[in-house]
Each structure stands twice: as C-alpha cells, then as structure tokens.
Design a protein around this motif. Structure first.
Motif, PDB file in Angstrom:
ATOM      1  N   VAL A 165      46.792  56.283 -74.623  1.00  0.00           N
ATOM      2  CA  VAL A 165      47.433  54.971 -74.462  1.00  0.00           C
ATOM      3  C   VAL A 165      46.698  54.168 -73.392  1.00  0.00           C
ATOM      4  N   ASN A 166      46.403  54.791 -72.256  1.00  0.00           N
ATOM      5  CA  ASN A 166      45.694  54.096 -71.177  1.00  0.00           C
ATOM      6  C   ASN A 166      44.311  53.631 -71.623  1.00  0.00           C
ATOM      7  N   ALA A 167      43.608  54.482 -72.385  1.00  0.00           N
ATOM      8  CA  ALA A 167      42.276  54.124 -72.865  1.00  0.00           C
ATOM      9  C   ALA A 167      42.342  52.970 -73.866  1.00  0.00           C
ATOM     10  N   PHE A 168      43.322  52.979 -74.758  1.00  0.00           N
ATOM     11  CA  PHE A 168      43.481  51.869 -75.703  1.00  0.00           C
ATOM     12  C   PHE A 168      43.834  50.584 -74.956  1.00  0.00           C
ATOM     13  N   GLN A 169      44.666  50.685 -73.937  1.00  0.00           N
ATOM     14  CA  GLN A 169      45.016  49.508 -73.148  1.00  0.00           C
ATOM     15  C   GLN A 169      43.791  48.964 -72.410  1.00  0.00           C
ATOM     16  N   ALA A 170      42.924  49.853 -71.945  1.00  0.00           N
ATOM     17  CA  ALA A 170      41.697  49.423 -71.278  1.00  0.00           C
ATOM     18  C   ALA A 170      40.778  48.663 -72.239  1.00  0.00           C
ATOM     19  N   LEU A 171      40.916  48.934 -73.531  1.00  0.00           N
ATOM     20  CA  LEU A 171      40.146  48.216 -74.550  1.00  0.00           C
ATOM     21  C   LEU A 171      40.805  46.890 -74.932  1.00  0.00           C
ATOM     22  N   GLY A 172      41.962  46.603 -74.352  1.00  0.00           N
ATOM     23  CA  GLY A 172      42.641  45.334 -74.606  1.00  0.00           C
ATOM     24  C   GLY A 172      43.888  45.421 -75.452  1.00  0.00           C
ATOM     25  N   ALA A 173      44.287  46.623 -75.841  1.00  0.00           N
ATOM     26  CA  ALA A 173      45.472  46.788 -76.684  1.00  0.00           C
ATOM     27  C   ALA A 173      46.733  46.661 -75.834  1.00  0.00           C
ATOM     28  N   GLU A 174      47.492  45.636 -76.087  1.00  0.00           N
ATOM     29  CA  GLU A 174      48.726  45.424 -75.332  1.00  0.00           C
ATOM     30  C   GLU A 174      49.892  46.234 -75.888  1.00  0.00           C
ATOM     31  N   ILE A 175      49.771  46.688 -77.130  1.00  0.00           N
ATOM     32  CA  ILE A 175      50.881  47.394 -77.775  1.00  0.00           C
ATOM     33  C   ILE A 175      50.561  48.867 -78.030  1.00  0.00           C
ATOM     34  N   ALA A 176      49.605  49.421 -77.307  1.00  0.00           N
ATOM     35  CA  ALA A 176      49.167  50.799 -77.552  1.00  0.00           C
ATOM     36  C   ALA A 176      50.317  51.786 -77.453  1.00  0.00           C
ATOM     37  N   ASP A 177      51.224  51.570 -76.523  1.00  0.00           N
ATOM     38  CA  ASP A 177      52.338  52.502 -76.337  1.00  0.00           C
ATOM     39  C   ASP A 177      53.238  52.554 -77.568  1.00  0.00           C
ATOM     40  N   ASP A 178      53.280  51.455 -78.320  1.00  0.00           N
ATOM     41  CA  ASP A 178      54.091  51.412 -79.538  1.00  0.00           C
ATOM     42  C   ASP A 178      53.380  52.038 -80.732  1.00  0.00           C
ATOM     43  N   ILE A 179      52.060  52.103 -80.693  1.00  0.00           N
ATOM     44  CA  ILE A 179      51.265  52.545 -81.837  1.00  0.00           C
ATOM     45  C   ILE A 179      50.977  54.040 -81.800  1.00  0.00           C
ATOM     46  N   VAL A 180      50.634  54.571 -80.624  1.00  0.00           N
ATOM     47  CA  VAL A 180      50.298  55.996 -80.504  1.00  0.00           C
ATOM     48  C   VAL A 180      51.583  56.800 -80.647  1.00  0.00           C
ATOM     49  N   PRO A 181      51.607  57.753 -81.566  1.00  0.00           N
ATOM     50  CA  PRO A 181      52.837  58.518 -81.812  1.00  0.00           C
ATOM     51  C   PRO A 181      53.372  59.172 -80.543  1.00  0.00           C
ATOM     52  N   ALA A 182      54.651  58.998 -80.305  1.00  0.00           N
ATOM     53  CA  ALA A 182      55.272  59.541 -79.096  1.00  0.00           C
ATOM     54  C   ALA A 182      55.369  61.050 -79.135  1.00  0.00           C
ATOM     55  N   SER A 183      55.454  61.622 -80.294  1.00  0.00           N
ATOM     56  CA  SER A 183      55.700  63.062 -80.387  1.00  0.00           C
ATOM     57  C   SER A 183      54.558  63.813 -81.050  1.00  0.00           C
ATOM     58  N   TRP A 184      53.368  63.288 -81.030  1.00  0.00           N
ATOM     59  CA  TRP A 184      52.218  63.955 -81.650  1.00  0.00           C
ATOM     60  C   TRP A 184      52.560  64.490 -83.035  1.00  0.00           C
ATOM     61  N   SER A 185      53.555  63.888 -83.673  1.00  0.00           N
ATOM     62  CA  SER A 185      53.860  64.264 -85.052  1.00  0.00           C
ATOM     63  C   SER A 185      52.910  63.550 -86.006  1.00  0.00           C
ATOM     64  N   PHE A 186      52.064  62.722 -85.453  1.00  0.00           N
ATOM     65  CA  PHE A 186      51.019  62.041 -86.200  1.00  0.00           C
ATOM     66  C   PHE A 186      51.562  61.223 -87.357  1.00  0.00           C
ATOM     67  N   GLY A 187      52.387  60.256 -87.017  1.00  0.00           N
ATOM     68  CA  GLY A 187      52.884  59.356 -88.029  1.00  0.00           C
ATOM     69  C   GLY A 187      51.894  58.234 -88.284  1.00  0.00           C
ATOM     70  N   GLY A 188      52.129  57.467 -89.305  1.00  0.00           N
ATOM     71  CA  GLY A 188      51.326  56.293 -89.610  1.00  0.00           C
ATOM     72  C   GLY A 188      49.861  56.601 -89.833  1.00  0.00           C
ATOM     73  N   VAL A 189      49.004  55.739 -89.285  1.00  0.00           N
ATOM     74  CA  VAL A 189      47.563  55.873 -89.467  1.00  0.00           C
ATOM     75  C   VAL A 189      47.049  57.198 -88.907  1.00  0.00           C
ATOM     76  N   PHE A 190      47.670  57.700 -87.859  1.00  0.00           N
ATOM     77  CA  PHE A 190      47.269  58.980 -87.273  1.00  0.00           C
ATOM     78  C   PHE A 190      47.540  60.118 -88.251  1.00  0.00           C
ATOM     79  N   GLY A 191      48.695  60.082 -88.869  1.00  0.00           N
ATOM     80  CA  GLY A 191      49.033  61.093 -89.866  1.00  0.00           C
ATOM     81  C   GLY A 191      48.137  61.015 -91.089  1.00  0.00           C
TER      82      GLY A 191
END
Length: 83
Positions: free
Chosen positions: A23-49
């Motif tokens: 999340v911190n690395a994505f935010q450093a790249l300019g992502a303001e919503i990284a915390d909402d996108i990276v799965p909270a439970s490493w269950s790998f939902g969405g694009v990650f899954g």
C-alpha cells in the motif's frame, strides 16, 4: 524436461508479502486509493485474485492495476510495489 515437482506457497511460508508495504509503495507512485484496492485479507480478490488464479496474465494485471489505482506506473514499478 519432465516436471517432477510443483511448489505452491499458500500462507506466506516462503514469500512473506506485506500488505502495508505494498500500500505504501503504491501510494508513493501516486495512488490515493491504494488502501481500498489492495486486498485487506490477502484473500486475493479482484484483479489480484485473477492474477493468482491465472485468469489474467501479467500484462493485463499491470494494466488493471494502473486503471484501478488511477496511476500510470511502469510494469517494473508496479512489480516492485506488489512484491
């Protein structure tokens, strides 16, 4: 060459992924919503899954990450941030 063994790492046994670091690395790249996108439970939902289960390839994964995070980062930057 015949494949004799196939190794899966479920549960961060061999590879220790850190959601907070990603999340911190994505935010450093300019992502303001990284915390909402990276799965909270490493269950790998969405694009990650989709990547983890082989439904999409790396090219599509990076394109989707840029779209979802509303940034325009290189594949290398996204790979470094994710890993």
């Amino acid at each position: 060459m015949k494949i004799k063994q196939l190794l899966f790492d479920f549960g961060e046994v061999l590879v220790n992924l850190s959601r907070e670091k990603s999340v911190n690395a994505f935010q450093a790249l300019g992502a303001e919503i990284a915390d909402d996108i990276v799965p909270a439970s490493w269950s790998f939902g969405g694009v990650f899954g989709d990547l983890e289960t082989g439904r999409i390839d790396e090219r599509k994964f990076y394109d989707e990450l840029n779209r979802c995070l509303r940034i325009n980062a290189s594949d290398e930057q996204l790979r470094d941030a994710w890993n």
